[in-house]
Design a protein around this motif. Structure first.
Motif, PDB file in Angstrom:
ATOM      1  N   THR A  21       1.045  -1.245  -0.235  1.00 54.35           N
ATOM      2  CA  THR A  21       0.064  -0.036   0.006  1.00 54.35           C
ATOM      3  C   THR A  21       0.900   1.231  -0.083  1.00 54.35           C
ATOM      4  OG1 THR A  21      -0.084   0.213   2.337  1.00 54.35           O
ATOM      5  CG2 THR A  21      -1.779  -1.023   1.269  1.00 54.35           C
ATOM      6  N   LYS A  22       2.172   0.938   0.206  1.00 53.13           N
ATOM      7  CA  LYS A  22       3.095   2.399   0.177  1.00 53.13           C
ATOM      8  C   LYS A  22       4.020   2.321  -1.179  1.00 53.13           C
ATOM      9  CE  LYS A  22       3.142   2.284   5.157  1.00 53.13           C
ATOM     10  NZ  LYS A  22       3.685   1.690   6.182  1.00 53.13           N
ATOM     11  N   PRO A  23       3.890   3.554  -2.159  1.00 49.59           N
ATOM     12  CA  PRO A  23       4.201   3.589  -3.306  1.00 49.59           C
ATOM     13  C   PRO A  23       5.682   3.514  -3.208  1.00 49.59           C
ATOM     14  CG  PRO A  23       2.512   5.269  -2.947  1.00 49.59           C
ATOM     15  CD  PRO A  23       2.668   4.412  -1.694  1.00 49.59           C
ATOM     16  N   THR A  24       6.409   4.292  -2.179  1.00 50.20           N
ATOM     17  CA  THR A  24       7.828   4.437  -2.058  1.00 50.20           C
ATOM     18  C   THR A  24       8.537   2.907  -1.673  1.00 50.20           C
ATOM     19  OG1 THR A  24       7.502   4.784   0.422  1.00 50.20           O
ATOM     20  CG2 THR A  24       7.940   6.673  -1.162  1.00 50.20           C
ATOM     21  N   GLU A  25       7.727   2.261  -1.171  1.00 50.47           N
ATOM     22  CA  GLU A  25       8.187   0.810  -0.672  1.00 50.47           C
ATOM     23  C   GLU A  25       8.030   0.085  -2.128  1.00 50.47           C
ATOM     24  OE1 GLU A  25       7.171  -0.867   2.821  1.00 50.47           O
ATOM     25  OE2 GLU A  25       7.222   1.009   3.823  1.00 50.47           O
ATOM     26  N   ILE A  26       6.887   0.100  -2.881  1.00 52.16           N
ATOM     27  CA  ILE A  26       7.059  -0.808  -3.974  1.00 52.16           C
ATOM     28  C   ILE A  26       8.210  -0.369  -5.089  1.00 52.16           C
ATOM     29  CG2 ILE A  26       5.866  -1.109  -6.263  1.00 52.16           C
ATOM     30  CD1 ILE A  26       3.182  -0.873  -4.863  1.00 52.16           C
ATOM     31  N   ASN A  27       8.422   0.949  -5.431  1.00 57.49           N
ATOM     32  CA  ASN A  27       9.566   1.414  -5.980  1.00 57.49           C
ATOM     33  C   ASN A  27      10.980   1.092  -5.446  1.00 57.49           C
ATOM     34  OD1 ASN A  27       7.872   2.868  -7.918  1.00 57.49           O
ATOM     35  ND2 ASN A  27       8.112   4.703  -6.485  1.00 57.49           N
TER      36      ASN A  27
ATOM     37  N   ASP B  42      -6.328   0.990  -2.656  1.00 59.87           N
ATOM     38  CA  ASP B  42      -5.067   1.054  -2.519  1.00 59.87           C
ATOM     39  C   ASP B  42      -4.505  -0.287  -2.369  1.00 59.87           C
ATOM     40  OD1 ASP B  42      -4.721   3.833  -2.679  1.00 59.87           O
ATOM     41  OD2 ASP B  42      -4.860   4.155  -0.572  1.00 59.87           O
ATOM     42  N   LEU B  43      -4.902  -1.138  -1.756  1.00 59.99           N
ATOM     43  CA  LEU B  43      -4.384  -2.545  -1.310  1.00 59.99           C
ATOM     44  C   LEU B  43      -4.540  -3.203  -2.704  1.00 59.99           C
ATOM     45  CD1 LEU B  43      -3.176  -4.500   0.646  1.00 59.99           C
ATOM     46  CD2 LEU B  43      -5.877  -5.181   1.402  1.00 59.99           C
ATOM     47  N   VAL B  44      -5.938  -3.569  -3.183  1.00 58.67           N
ATOM     48  CA  VAL B  44      -6.080  -4.397  -4.257  1.00 58.67           C
ATOM     49  C   VAL B  44      -5.760  -4.111  -5.720  1.00 58.67           C
ATOM     50  CG1 VAL B  44      -8.115  -5.760  -5.305  1.00 58.67           C
ATOM     51  CG2 VAL B  44      -7.989  -5.612  -2.819  1.00 58.67           C
ATOM     52  N   LEU B  45      -6.024  -2.916  -6.136  1.00 58.05           N
ATOM     53  CA  LEU B  45      -5.808  -2.514  -7.228  1.00 58.05           C
ATOM     54  C   LEU B  45      -4.707  -1.476  -7.463  1.00 58.05           C
ATOM     55  CD1 LEU B  45      -6.894  -2.564 -10.045  1.00 58.05           C
ATOM     56  CD2 LEU B  45      -8.479  -0.906  -9.595  1.00 58.05           C
ATOM     57  N   MET B  46      -4.388  -0.538  -6.823  1.00 54.19           N
ATOM     58  CA  MET B  46      -3.534   0.555  -6.807  1.00 54.19           C
ATOM     59  C   MET B  46      -2.265  -0.067  -6.755  1.00 54.19           C
ATOM     60  SD  MET B  46      -3.837   3.536  -7.922  1.00 54.19           S
ATOM     61  CE  MET B  46      -2.279   4.241  -8.893  1.00 54.19           C
ATOM     62  N   SER B  47      -1.729  -0.953  -5.857  1.00 55.86           N
ATOM     63  CA  SER B  47      -0.536  -1.684  -5.571  1.00 55.86           C
ATOM     64  C   SER B  47      -0.050  -2.345  -6.870  1.00 55.86           C
ATOM     65  CB  SER B  47      -0.882  -2.789  -4.534  1.00 55.86           C
ATOM     66  OG  SER B  47      -1.646  -3.757  -4.833  1.00 55.86           O
ATOM     67  N   MET B  48      -1.144  -2.983  -7.736  1.00 53.82           N
ATOM     68  CA  MET B  48      -0.698  -3.636  -8.813  1.00 53.82           C
ATOM     69  C   MET B  48      -0.371  -2.688  -9.899  1.00 53.82           C
ATOM     70  SD  MET B  48      -3.251  -6.889  -8.806  1.00 53.82           S
ATOM     71  CE  MET B  48      -3.398  -7.944  -7.184  1.00 53.82           C
ATOM     72  N   ILE B  49      -1.175  -1.844  -9.927  1.00 52.85           N
ATOM     73  CA  ILE B  49      -0.710  -0.700 -10.796  1.00 52.85           C
ATOM     74  C   ILE B  49       0.700   0.101 -10.827  1.00 52.85           C
ATOM     75  CG2 ILE B  49      -1.382   1.797 -11.773  1.00 52.85           C
ATOM     76  CD1 ILE B  49      -4.414   0.756 -11.289  1.00 52.85           C
ATOM     77  N   ARG B  50       0.857   0.284  -9.563  1.00 55.89           N
ATOM     78  CA  ARG B  50       2.402   0.959  -9.093  1.00 55.89           C
ATOM     79  C   ARG B  50       3.375  -0.207  -9.356  1.00 55.89           C
ATOM     80  NH1 ARG B  50      -0.572   3.282  -4.121  1.00 55.89           N
ATOM     81  NH2 ARG B  50      -0.833   5.415  -4.663  1.00 55.89           N
ATOM     82  N   ALA B  51       3.227  -1.329  -9.336  1.00 52.53           N
ATOM     83  CA  ALA B  51       4.307  -2.446  -9.278  1.00 52.53           C
ATOM     84  C   ALA B  51       4.325  -2.588 -10.825  1.00 52.53           C
ATOM     85  CB  ALA B  51       3.884  -3.713  -8.698  1.00 52.53           C
ATOM     86  N   ILE B  52       3.498  -2.658 -11.547  1.00 52.70           N
ATOM     87  CA  ILE B  52       3.512  -2.827 -12.883  1.00 52.70           C
ATOM     88  C   ILE B  52       4.159  -1.546 -13.629  1.00 52.70           C
ATOM     89  CG2 ILE B  52       2.368  -2.758 -15.294  1.00 52.70           C
ATOM     90  CD1 ILE B  52       0.253  -4.675 -13.602  1.00 52.70           C
ATOM     91  N   ARG B  53       4.005  -0.350 -13.150  1.00 56.99           N
ATOM     92  CA  ARG B  53       4.491   0.743 -13.894  1.00 56.99           C
ATOM     93  C   ARG B  53       6.210   0.823 -13.276  1.00 56.99           C
ATOM     94  NH1 ARG B  53       2.302   5.088 -10.521  1.00 56.99           N
ATOM     95  NH2 ARG B  53       0.595   5.498 -12.001  1.00 56.99           N
TER      96      ARG B  53
END
Ligand SMILES: NC(=O)c1ccc[n+]([C@@H]2O[C@H](COP(=O)([O-])OP(=O)(O)OC[C@H]3O[C@@H](n4cnc5c(N)ncnc54)[C@H](OP(=O)(O)O)[C@@H]3O)[C@@H](O)[C@H]2O)c1
Length: 261
Positions: free
Chosen positions: A67-73, A114-125
């Motif tokens: 759920t944390k964009p900086t942690e995904i990056n 944030d958890l279900v959908l946005m996390s996937m969008i951010r990781a793919i990006r």
């Protein structure tokens, strides 16, 4: 069948337990270099050493709350360094809270998104430049709710549909880059998540856990809950180079439970 996964770099989100962990194990068995992730360092260390001992394959790990964009990056950057390359991205998340429409406030809807959908969008990006370079594979873990809503799981029922729509759209957008993207929906696979949901249902209905399990099993033509390994094998095929022409699809792994096409 040769899955051609030897030495491929694989990142599996939310993989310290359950379905994600089973995917890591199967990819490692196929000779891939895999990155485990989750929120808890101890669980990650334990899962990595367990899979390493079983497969003799070095398994890497990094703490990442999806759920944390900086942690995904940071995860994707770490994966590039540790694995040398990213060929396969498996997007997974923890399950969203259970409940009905009446029980959900704005904060719950935002968390579900944030958890279900946005996390996937951010990781793919974040992983896209690597995936484009390597003509990669993306596999999203969703739910059988993509085809048929599950009672008392309104956040899952709403946002998982977005995953299928996203994947279908990206199959067209990323096709020219050689990227294949698919969604796999579990239905009643025996993990901590299904245990938690069945315990909750039992408490709410004033029945025993065993009674709930019996009722839930009765509607599965296979006559039992699935195993994480059975689920992971489908993810690994779709995320492999044995798969060269399946993209934009949603595959359910649910023992025949869902009646919808
Ligand atoms: N099992 C089924 O039959 C079934 C059916 C339909 C849908 N699903 C969905 O499939 C997904 C995986 O299910 P599962 O059965 O494997 O669940 P699980 O056994 O509860 O495992 C969930 C994993 O996700 C991690 N996680 C949870 N929240 C996270 C976050 N914010 N950031 C990063 N990692 C997080 C957990 O580790 P930490 O807690 O240590 O972070 C754990 O490794 C879930 O979304 C679930 O709703 C499962």
């Amino acid at each position: 069948m040769d899955l051609k996964l030897n030495d491929k770099g694989v990142v599996v989100l939310a993989s310290s337990k359950g379905l994600g962990k089973a995917c890591v194990r199967e990819f490692a068995r196929e000779g891939a270099r895999v990155m485990l992730t989750g929120r808890t360092e101890d669980t990650l260390k334990q899962a990595a050493s367990e899979i390493q001992a079983e497969t003799s394959q070095e398994v890497f790990w990094k703490v990442c709350d999806v759920t944390k964009p900086t942690e995904i990056n940071a995860l994707i950057e770490a994966a590039k360094k540790k694995l040398g390359r990213i060929d396969v991205l498996v997007t997974n998340t923890g399950g969203p809270p259970a409940g009905t429409f009446d029980s959900m406030k704005d904060e719950d809807w935002q968390l579900g998104f944030d958890l279900v959908l946005m996390s996937m969008i951010r990781a793919i990006r974040a992983a896209l430049p690597e995936l484009k370079k390597n003509g990669g594979r993306i596999v999203n873990i969703a739910s059988s709710s993509v085809k048929e809503p599950v009672d008392n799981l309104i956040l899952s029922n709403t946002f998982r549909m977005g995953i299928a729509g996203l994947a279908k759209t990206l199959a067209a957008e990323f096709g020219p880059d050689g990227i294949l993207i698919n969604t796999v929906g579990p239905g009643r696979i025996a993990t901590d998540r299904t245990k938690h949901l069945d315990e909750k249902k039992a408490a709410q209905a004033g029945r025993s856990f065993e009674q709930v399990r019996e009722e839930n099993t009765a509607v599965i033509p296979a006559g039992r809950y699935g195993t994480p390994e059975e689920f992971a094998k489908q993810v690994v095929f779709l995320g492999s180079w044995a798969n060269t022409y399946v993209t934009g699809q949603t595959l359910l792994v649910e023992g025949g439970m869902i009646k919808a096409y």
